[in-house]
Scaffold this motif. Structure first.
Motif, PDB file in Angstrom:
ATOM      1  N   PHE A 190     -63.586   2.365  36.111  1.00 15.71           N
ATOM      2  CA  PHE A 190     -63.234   2.452  34.690  1.00 15.71           C
ATOM      3  C   PHE A 190     -62.068   3.416  34.491  1.00 15.71           C
ATOM      4  N   ALA A 191     -62.132   4.583  35.138  1.00 16.61           N
ATOM      5  CA  ALA A 191     -61.062   5.578  35.012  1.00 16.61           C
ATOM      6  C   ALA A 191     -59.757   5.050  35.597  1.00 16.61           C
ATOM      7  N   ALA A 192     -59.850   4.335  36.708  1.00 15.68           N
ATOM      8  CA  ALA A 192     -58.642   3.767  37.315  1.00 15.68           C
ATOM      9  C   ALA A 192     -58.004   2.736  36.394  1.00 15.68           C
ATOM     10  N   ALA A 193     -58.843   1.931  35.737  1.00 18.27           N
ATOM     11  CA  ALA A 193     -58.310   0.942  34.797  1.00 18.27           C
ATOM     12  C   ALA A 193     -57.613   1.615  33.630  1.00 18.27           C
ATOM     13  N   LEU A 194     -58.153   2.723  33.175  1.00 16.39           N
ATOM     14  CA  LEU A 194     -57.497   3.475  32.099  1.00 16.39           C
ATOM     15  C   LEU A 194     -56.121   3.973  32.544  1.00 16.39           C
ATOM     16  N   GLU A 195     -56.058   4.461  33.762  1.00 16.23           N
ATOM     17  CA  GLU A 195     -54.775   4.955  34.280  1.00 16.23           C
ATOM     18  C   GLU A 195     -53.749   3.823  34.353  1.00 16.23           C
ATOM     19  N   VAL A 196     -54.182   2.668  34.819  1.00 19.93           N
ATOM     20  CA  VAL A 196     -53.262   1.530  34.904  1.00 19.93           C
ATOM     21  C   VAL A 196     -52.779   1.124  33.520  1.00 19.93           C
ATOM     22  N   ALA A 197     -53.694   1.114  32.539  1.00 20.52           N
ATOM     23  CA  ALA A 197     -53.312   0.744  31.176  1.00 20.52           C
ATOM     24  C   ALA A 197     -52.275   1.704  30.620  1.00 20.52           C
ATOM     25  N   VAL A 198     -52.487   2.994  30.828  1.00 16.70           N
ATOM     26  CA  VAL A 198     -51.526   3.990  30.348  1.00 16.70           C
ATOM     27  C   VAL A 198     -50.184   3.796  31.039  1.00 16.70           C
ATOM     28  N   TYR A 199     -50.210   3.555  32.350  1.00 22.52           N
ATOM     29  CA  TYR A 199     -48.980   3.370  33.129  1.00 22.52           C
ATOM     30  C   TYR A 199     -48.193   2.158  32.636  1.00 22.52           C
ATOM     31  N   LEU A 200     -48.908   1.091  32.283  1.00 18.37           N
ATOM     32  CA  LEU A 200     -48.247  -0.145  31.860  1.00 18.37           C
ATOM     33  C   LEU A 200     -47.981  -0.189  30.358  1.00 18.37           C
ATOM     34  N   TYR A 242     -59.751  -6.340  32.737  1.00 19.13           N
ATOM     35  CA  TYR A 242     -59.967  -6.455  34.182  1.00 19.13           C
ATOM     36  C   TYR A 242     -61.407  -6.876  34.452  1.00 19.13           C
ATOM     37  N   ASP A 243     -61.637  -7.448  35.616  1.00 22.91           N
ATOM     38  CA  ASP A 243     -62.975  -7.849  36.046  1.00 22.91           C
ATOM     39  C   ASP A 243     -63.640  -6.662  36.727  1.00 22.91           C
ATOM     40  N   HIS A 244     -64.644  -6.106  36.062  1.00 21.67           N
ATOM     41  CA  HIS A 244     -65.324  -4.946  36.634  1.00 21.67           C
ATOM     42  C   HIS A 244     -66.252  -5.397  37.761  1.00 21.67           C
ATOM     43  N   PRO A 245     -66.143  -4.797  38.939  1.00 27.39           N
ATOM     44  CA  PRO A 245     -66.995  -5.208  40.068  1.00 27.39           C
ATOM     45  C   PRO A 245     -68.476  -5.016  39.756  1.00 27.39           C
TER      46      PRO A 245
END
Length: 241
Positions: free
Chosen positions: A148-158, A133-136
């Protein structure tokens, strides 16, 4: 306590027993270690902390960027082989890097692309699924870690493996000016999370024990770049997910 070493071979050292230490002014027990004519001088050598770089100087400060070599080595322009750097900066890497002061060592060696073992298939299998992902830019430290934590959650979900971002705001570092990060990181896309937090927590939970995240350096491996070229695509927006 001081030790004496020159270009000598210590044939009587026993590494299994307790080390013998000699205080200043003491006579060396082995006459063979003494120069002819009297007492042994104390020889203290300080290794160049840039050329023989300790962990903090190499992995965080990147002190080698602030020096030009004086031993005849020609500074080279950075190419794509040096991850995250522009092709306009000239420098040479240290002669030796001591991986001290950083932990876990495997994480730092892999993240900074100085892990020379090809273990792609062992780690990721035949059909790995990554998430990038493109980090702001320009966020506060709290916002950086929230993203960063949100991206981890999305990765786990997907069911994907998150590639750590390299875009955290370096200016949030408390030693940003003291470490000269304003210069050494100016050509970088940003900082890794390990500049602000102990890497072991994320590494142990999300990398070593669970296949949910991987070091940012994986994005510079040829296998990953080939994967991006052949199989990369953009995920739909959050609403669609």
């Amino acid at each position: 306590a001081v030790s004496y070493y020159e270009d000598l071979v210590f044939t009587h050292l026993d590494w299994q027993n307790q080390t013998r230490r000699f205080v200043t002014g003491a006579r060396w027990p082995d006459p063979a270690l003494r120069p002819a004519g009297g007492r042994s001088p104390v020889s203290v050598r300080v290794l160049d902390p840039v050329e023989i770089s300790h962990g903090m100087n190499f992995f965080w400060r990147k002190a080698y960027k602030m020096r030009q070599p004086t031993d005849g080595r020609v500074p080279r322009k950075v190419t794509t082989a040096a991850p995250g750097l522009t092709d306009e900066l000239s420098f040479v890497y240290p002669l030796v890097v001591h991986v001290n002061g950083v932990d876990p060592k495997q994480y730092f060696l892999r993240d900074r692309n100085i892990w020379f073992i090809d273990e792609w298939t062992e780690r990721f299998g035949e059909r790995p699924r990554f998430l990038v992902y493109d980090h702001p830019e320009g966020m506060s430290l709290a916002e950086d870690f929230s993203a960063f934590a949100a991206a981890l959650e999305v990765a786990v979900y997907l069911g994907r493996i998150l590639v750590h971002p390299r875009g955290l705001n370096c200016a949030n570092h408390p030693a940003y000016e003291v470490y000269n990060l304003s210069f050494t990181m100016a050509d970088e896309p940003g900082c890794q999370f390990d500049y602000f937090a102990h890497a072991n927590g994320v590494y142990e939970v999300y990398t070593r024990n669970k296949p949910w995240a991987v070091e940012s350096g994986v994005a510079n491996l040829p296998q990953f770049q080939e994967l991006v070229e052949t199989s990369g695509y953009e995920l739909p927006g959050v609403v669609e997910l």
